[in-house]
Write a protein that holds these residues in place. Structure first.
Motif, PDB file in Angstrom:
ATOM      1  N   PRO A  85       0.794  -1.226   0.000  1.00  0.00           N
ATOM      2  CA  PRO A  85       0.000   0.000   0.000  1.00  0.00           C
ATOM      3  C   PRO A  85       0.828   1.278   0.000  1.00  0.00           C
ATOM      4  CG  PRO A  85       0.186  -0.802   2.224  1.00  0.00           C
ATOM      5  CD  PRO A  85       0.970  -1.760   1.361  1.00  0.00           C
ATOM      6  N   HIS A  88       1.874   3.670   4.129  1.00  0.00           N
ATOM      7  CA  HIS A  88       0.604   3.774   4.847  1.00  0.00           C
ATOM      8  C   HIS A  88       0.880   3.525   6.326  1.00  0.00           C
ATOM      9  CE1 HIS A  88      -3.471   3.100   6.162  1.00  0.00           C
ATOM     10  NE2 HIS A  88      -3.969   3.198   4.940  1.00  0.00           N
ATOM     11  N   TYR A  91       0.076   0.159   8.239  1.00  0.00           N
ATOM     12  CA  TYR A  91       0.792  -1.082   7.939  1.00  0.00           C
ATOM     13  C   TYR A  91       2.265  -1.033   8.331  1.00  0.00           C
ATOM     14  CZ  TYR A  91      -3.386  -2.188   5.273  1.00  0.00           C
ATOM     15  OH  TYR A  91      -4.681  -2.445   4.920  1.00  0.00           O
ATOM     16  N   GLU A 285      -9.273  -0.339   7.204  1.00  0.00           N
ATOM     17  CA  GLU A 285      -8.293  -0.156   6.141  1.00  0.00           C
ATOM     18  C   GLU A 285      -8.524   1.101   5.328  1.00  0.00           C
ATOM     19  OE1 GLU A 285      -8.818  -3.793   4.107  1.00  0.00           O
ATOM     20  OE2 GLU A 285      -7.970  -4.978   5.725  1.00  0.00           O
TER      21      GLU A 285
END
Length: 286
Positions: A85, A88, A91, A285
């Motif tokens: 991703p 981010h 994460y 998310e």
């Protein structure tokens, strides 16, 4: 032979590490450790397996990996591992996990579903606890109490495990101890990552959730309820105490999701975990 379990968090929180002997004695505990500390500990102790509470890499495609989807079919929910991703914030802890797998790969290559000994294996403490308990946590059970109880019942002294991440590290290590003894299975795909589990065989049906405490409920039921006693019922997962045929009373899921989402955005980790437990990964998310 030892098993080392590692509870992973983003870099500012540090890692929790627990080493268990095959007799399930806690041999070493580290808190707020670094990846370098983990490397040094594995060199010193030469464990039979290193069990890491993190995926080893991003998903090959999509928003989750096969192993995570397989666990959900059993009622066990985990953070989804997507394709990369980018930078981010949510994460960052996974990137720490990746760095641990990479740092010890020369001595402990990734477990991919064959022999466990001498590998670094991905584990998931909630899955370990649930499978060893044979049920899901109830809505009014705290995560740390549930997991401590599982460790206690399996002969692991939890008195020196003060942080929830240390408890998770001990569950990770226990998974390794059981796997070294031949009690293990796994879910997932060897290319994108398999999750080591502490049971020889997985349940064939979805695990059940223990009902919430009945304290405060009436001990008598109307005759119409008694006549329906054989129908499968459970408690509304919002915690209101109502009996339901499905997961929630109408509207209670939307209300709970909204409340948890607000708390999650405010940095409440308990709310984040609850969203994951309920399978509302998209609320976390996005």
């Amino acid at each position: 032979m030892l098993s080392i379990g590692i509870g992973v968090a983003e870099e500012r929180k540090g890692l929790d590490v627990v080493a268990l002997g095959t007799d399930r004695r806690v041999e070493r505990v580290l808190s707020r450790a670094t990846v370098a500390d983990v490397v040094a500990m594995t060199h010193e102790l030469s464990p039979g397996v290193v069990c890491i509470d993190s995926p080893p890499a991003w998903a090959a495609d999509g928003k989750s990996r096969a192993g995570e989807r397989e666990l959900r079919r059993l009622g066990i929910t985990a953070f989804s591992t997507p394709t990369d991703p980018g930078d981010h914030a949510f994460y960052r802890w996974m990137r720490v996990g990746f760095s641990i797998f990479d740092a010890i790969a020369g001595d402990y290559p990734r477990f991919r579903g064959d022999a466990v000994s001498g590998t670094a294996a991905e584990v998931f403490p909630e899955a370990t606890a649930v499978l060893l308990a044979g049920r899901l946590r109830s809505v009014d059970e705290s995560k740390i109490r549930f997991r401590r109880d599982v460790l206690d019942r399996h002969g692991v002294d939890t008195s020196g495990l003060r942080r929830v991440d240390a408890v998770d590290a001990a569950l990770a290590a226990l998974t390794g101890v059981l796997a070294l003894a031949g009690e293990s299975s796994f879910v997932g795909d060897s290319a994108e990552g398999v999750i080591l589990l502490p049971v020889a065989g997985l349940p064939v049906t979805k695990l059940l959730r223990k009902p919430a405490s009945s304290a405060g409920r009436s001990s008598t039921r109307p005759r119409s309820v008694l006549l329906r006693a054989q129908r499968p019922t459970t408690w509304c997962e919002c915690g209101c105490g109502a009996e339901v045929r499905r997961r929630f009373l109408p509207g209670h899921d939307a209300k709970l999701r909204s409340q948890l989402r607000r708390r999650h955005l405010g940095g409440d980790e308990v709310a984040t975990e609850r969203l994951i437990d309920l399978g509302w990964h998209d609320a976390v998310e996005t």
